[in-house]
Design a protein around this motif. Sequence first.
Motif, PDB file in Angstrom:
ATOM      1  N   ASP A  84       0.821  -1.206   0.000  1.00 35.84           N
ATOM      2  CA  ASP A  84       0.000   0.000   0.000  1.00 35.84           C
ATOM      3  C   ASP A  84       0.861   1.264   0.000  1.00 35.84           C
ATOM      4  O   ASP A  84       0.560   2.230  -0.693  1.00 35.84           O
ATOM      5  N   MET A  87       2.260   1.683  -3.489  1.00 37.23           N
ATOM      6  CA  MET A  87       1.257   2.164  -4.437  1.00 37.23           C
ATOM      7  C   MET A  87       1.074   3.663  -4.301  1.00 37.23           C
ATOM      8  O   MET A  87       0.978   4.374  -5.302  1.00 37.23           O
ATOM      9  N   ARG A  88       1.011   4.118  -3.061  1.00 35.79           N
ATOM     10  CA  ARG A  88       0.884   5.564  -2.856  1.00 35.79           C
ATOM     11  C   ARG A  88       2.100   6.296  -3.409  1.00 35.79           C
ATOM     12  O   ARG A  88       1.970   7.316  -4.092  1.00 35.79           O
ATOM     13  N   GLU A  89       3.280   5.749  -3.136  1.00 35.37           N
ATOM     14  CA  GLU A  89       4.502   6.390  -3.628  1.00 35.37           C
ATOM     15  C   GLU A  89       4.539   6.420  -5.151  1.00 35.37           C
ATOM     16  O   GLU A  89       4.971   7.399  -5.752  1.00 35.37           O
ATOM     17  N   TRP A  90       4.108   5.346  -5.743  1.00 36.52           N
ATOM     18  CA  TRP A  90       4.080   5.277  -7.207  1.00 36.52           C
ATOM     19  C   TRP A  90       3.170   6.370  -7.779  1.00 36.52           C
ATOM     20  O   TRP A  90       3.532   7.083  -8.701  1.00 36.52           O
ATOM     21  N   ASP A  91       2.008   6.500  -7.168  1.00 35.80           N
ATOM     22  CA  ASP A  91       1.057   7.518  -7.606  1.00 35.80           C
ATOM     23  C   ASP A  91       1.641   8.927  -7.492  1.00 35.80           C
ATOM     24  O   ASP A  91       1.569   9.727  -8.428  1.00 35.80           O
ATOM     25  N   VAL A  92       2.207   9.210  -6.332  1.00 31.24           N
ATOM     26  CA  VAL A  92       2.817  10.521  -6.111  1.00 31.24           C
ATOM     27  C   VAL A  92       3.950  10.743  -7.107  1.00 31.24           C
ATOM     28  O   VAL A  92       4.069  11.814  -7.716  1.00 31.24           O
ATOM     29  N   VAL A  94       4.522   9.398 -10.095  1.00 32.31           N
ATOM     30  CA  VAL A  94       4.054   9.631 -11.470  1.00 32.31           C
ATOM     31  C   VAL A  94       3.521  11.054 -11.599  1.00 32.31           C
ATOM     32  O   VAL A  94       3.803  11.748 -12.577  1.00 32.31           O
ATOM     33  N   GLY A  95       2.791  11.508 -10.594  1.00 26.54           N
ATOM     34  CA  GLY A  95       2.269  12.866 -10.608  1.00 26.54           C
ATOM     35  C   GLY A  95       3.381  13.900 -10.689  1.00 26.54           C
ATOM     36  O   GLY A  95       3.293  14.869 -11.441  1.00 26.54           O
TER      37      GLY A  95
ATOM     38  N   VAL B  94       3.719   3.737 -17.991  1.00 24.07           N
ATOM     39  CA  VAL B  94       2.825   4.045 -16.869  1.00 24.07           C
ATOM     40  C   VAL B  94       1.472   3.371 -17.069  1.00 24.07           C
ATOM     41  O   VAL B  94       0.898   2.799 -16.145  1.00 24.07           O
ATOM     42  N   ASN B  98      -0.062   0.542 -14.569  1.00 22.34           N
ATOM     43  CA  ASN B  98      -1.381   0.745 -13.974  1.00 22.34           C
ATOM     44  C   ASN B  98      -2.335  -0.387 -14.343  1.00 22.34           C
ATOM     45  O   ASN B  98      -3.168  -0.778 -13.528  1.00 22.34           O
ATOM     46  N   PHE B 102      -3.825  -2.102 -11.111  1.00 19.77           N
ATOM     47  CA  PHE B 102      -5.236  -1.779 -10.849  1.00 19.77           C
ATOM     48  C   PHE B 102      -6.201  -2.827 -11.372  1.00 19.77           C
ATOM     49  O   PHE B 102      -7.271  -3.002 -10.826  1.00 19.77           O
TER      50      PHE B 102
END
Lengths: 110, 110
Positions: A84, A87-92, A94-95, B94, B98, B102
């Motif tokens: 988890d 996943m959060r780190e990946w999201d941040v 990529v952003g 990416v 995902n 996901f």
Amino acid sequence: MENIQFKKGVLELCVLVLVGQQDLYGYELVNNISKYIEISEGTIYPLLRRLTKEGYFTTYLAESHEGPPRKYYRLTEGGQRYRDDLMREWDVFVGRVNSVIFQGGRHEQG
Amino acid sequence: MENIQFKKGVLELCVLVLVGQQDLYGYELVNNISKYIEISEGTIYPLLRRLTKEGYFTTYLAESHEGPPRKYYRLTEGGQRYRDDLMREWDVFVGRVNSVIFQGGRHEQG
DNA sequence: ACCAGCTACCTTGCAATGAAAGGTACTGTT
DNA sequence: AACAGTACCTTTCATTGCAAGGTAGCTGGT
């Protein structure tokens, strides 16, 4: 897709996610992931060993009709937390990368 | 963001994009990118040398009022093509990651 | 029985790259 | 002179993905 470097660290996340959905053995994992991202056994097996050693997986053996016994991997609670977090780190991440490459690092932000 | 591995290969893309927008020198680049992604000089300077050696940048020196001369980097045509290729690869990559994390690698796809 | 091909596991040695630590040198201020 | 800030650079190290190779079991064909 030839760029190996993009994969660094991300395969770990993919493995954690897939094993989290259901117990899997290495060979299956390779075939599963490699539909999307090019990957080979020489990458997966050492990765599974490492993640097990770090306490994110437990393992058990099960017989197979079609070959040698399979070593299944199961995600531990620690593994779930780690997954988890990743996943959060990946999201941040990529952003942030998209901030740099699409707004040229000139976008206002905290 | 502690995961170093995510950065591998992506910093190259960030550097190519930023230098493509305007000529930059190393120190400036470090400060620029590190607003978004943790990065240090020991990472950027070798990277700039490599990309220059591979023909993606040309360089020129310019004096500074506030310290030693600055070495500016300028993106070549080859660098532009490489940057565009990398951006496309990053996008595809990416998307695929995902898909795996996901939809669990079970989503129908070509 | 033998062999090929697939399944399934594993290891060794290599290449790429980011980071830490350290070094050089110029400018301006005290 | 001493110091802080700017700006450059290098060496050494850890991590990680890959190619290549090895071991072994099962199935089907001859």
